[in-house]
Design a protein around this motif. Structure first.
Motif, short mmCIF file in Angstrom:
data_model
loop_
_atom_site.label_atom_id
_atom_site.label_comp_id
_atom_site.label_asym_id
_atom_site.label_seq_id
_atom_site.Cartn_x
_atom_site.Cartn_y
_atom_site.Cartn_z
N VAL A 101 0.84 -1.20 0.00
CA VAL A 101 0.00 0.00 0.00
C VAL A 101 0.87 1.25 0.00
N TYR A 261 -8.15 9.21 -1.09
CA TYR A 261 -9.10 8.20 -0.60
C TYR A 261 -10.35 8.10 -1.47
N VAL A 264 -10.15 6.23 -4.88
CA VAL A 264 -9.92 4.79 -4.72
C VAL A 264 -11.20 4.10 -4.27
N GLN A 265 -11.90 4.69 -3.34
CA GLN A 265 -13.11 4.07 -2.81
C GLN A 265 -14.20 3.95 -3.88
N ASN A 269 -12.22 0.61 -5.40
CA ASN A 269 -12.38 -0.04 -4.08
C ASN A 269 -11.13 -0.84 -3.71
N GLY A 270 -9.98 -0.33 -4.09
CA GLY A 270 -8.71 -0.98 -3.77
C GLY A 270 -8.27 -2.05 -4.74
N ARG A 275 -5.40 -5.29 -3.12
CA ARG A 275 -4.70 -4.03 -2.85
C ARG A 275 -3.90 -3.52 -4.05
N SER A 278 -4.84 0.22 -3.67
CA SER A 278 -5.07 0.73 -2.31
C SER A 278 -4.01 1.77 -1.94
N PHE A 282 -6.86 4.92 2.27
CA PHE A 282 -7.89 3.91 2.05
C PHE A 282 -7.69 2.73 3.00
N ASP A 283 -6.45 2.32 3.21
CA ASP A 283 -6.17 1.20 4.10
C ASP A 283 -6.51 1.54 5.54
N GLN A 286 -10.32 1.17 5.79
CA GLN A 286 -10.72 -0.22 5.68
C GLN A 286 -10.34 -1.01 6.94
#
Length: 326
Positions: A101, A261, A264-265, A269-270, A275, A278, A282-283, A286
């Motif tokens: 990540v 963020y 990516v979301q 969504n990663g 990942r 990601s 974002f990590d 999550q």
């Protein structure tokens, strides 16, 4: 009558000033230094303390809470919370997912910072003209900046999906197997970089335009008289005087993209895969909100804060030194 000699004065000699009289005169002449200093501090408190209170409430206190949680095994659905010290950080150092990540985040940050600055500077040079058309184009290029990351993500997702506008157009042009811009693990990260660059270009354009308008025309005229061409004028006159604009854009791009963020979301969504796109921000969400590992996610957030602060400080110092040498 009493005779007086020439050159002598009949007036009485002036009385000597006593220290007490001077002290009372200073006391009655105006406020003391202590009083004036207290007045300045009261003005600062009146105007500055509300802002400092808000900053402490919404920035410093959350940072302190996150730092405390990073030293615990906090899980809101599995109490009680226990002190674990640096165990979360040791786990973080041995976690291959974290390093993946972090690598993704560094690639996005470096790529977007370089691309947004380069393309933004080129557009700013082209738009450094007078006229209603150039003013309108400046507004067009700045529009993506004021849009939210969610709106930008939805727009580009509809364009870049496998059955989106771009691939449909490529099919009609005879391309049998167009790229999977968001579904191919080898392309998804760089597609995300392009989307972020597209949104950030307008900010760089505005800052560089402000810098270009501050370059004296007399320098360009003198260089033209001396036989310098457009490239030489840009290299030796314009570019050195754009050093402050470069500093602003670089630091702002570093900070903004490192905490990516929303895009990516919404877009990936990663994914695709494990990942692949990601980022650290974002990590953190999550791990903390979905995985309910608040202590571990707080450790990731603290590492991200320290990393961003350190990199931004170093880059800022280097670019400010360049401003002086330019």
């Amino acid at each position: 009558m009493t005779a007086t000699h020439p050159g002598t004065s009949t007036q009485d000699p002036p009385a000597e000033r006593s220290p007490a009289a001077g002290h009372s005169r200073r006391m009655s002449g105006g406020p003391s230094r202590t009083t004036r200093r207290f007045g300045r501090l009261s003005h600062f408190a009146l105007f500055g303390l509300p802002s400092l209170a808000l900053y402490a409430c919404f920035v410093l206190v959350p940072i302190g809470i996150a730092a405390y949680y990073s030293l615990t095994n906090r899980n809101p659905f599995n109490p009680p919370t226990k002190w674990v010290g640096l165990r979360n950080y040791r786990t973080l150092a041995d976690d291959p997912d974290f390093w993946k990540v972090l690598t993704n985040t560094i690639i996005i940050t470096v790529a977007v910072t370089i691309a947004a600055n380069a393309i933004g500077l080129a557009i700013a040079v082209l738009l450094d003209r007078r006229g209603w058309l150039y003013n309108a184009l400046r507004g067009v290029f700045f529009t993506p900046v004021v849009l939210s990351g969610v709106v930008v993500s939805v727009i580009w997702q509809s364009i870049l999906t496998d059955d989106g506008l771009l691939n449909t157009t490529l099919h009609k042009l005879g391309v049998d197997h167009p790229p999977g811009w968001l579904s191919d693990p080898d392309l998804a990260l760089y597609t995300l970089c392009w989307i972020l660059t597209w949104q950030m270009i307008g900010f760089c354009v505005v800052v560089y335009l402000a810098g270009l308008q501050g370059v004296p025309h007399e320098l360009h005229e003198a260089a033209t008289v001396d036989g310098a061409g457009p490239f030489e004028r840009f290299r030796h006159i314009t570019w050195p005087l754009l050093a402050p604009a470069l500093t602003i854009n670089t630091v702002m791009m570093l900070i903004s993209t490192f905490k990516t963020y929303d895009q990516v979301q919404v877009i990936t969504n990663g994914g695709p895969g494990d990942r692949t796109t990601s980022t650290i921000a974002f990590d953190v969400i999550q791990t903390g909100l979905v995985g309910n590992r608040s202590g571990y996610s707080s450790a990731v957030a603290v590492v991200m804060l320290v990393f961003v602060a350190a990199v931004s400080t170093v880059v800022l110092r280097l670019l400010q030194r360049r401003e002086v040498n330019a």
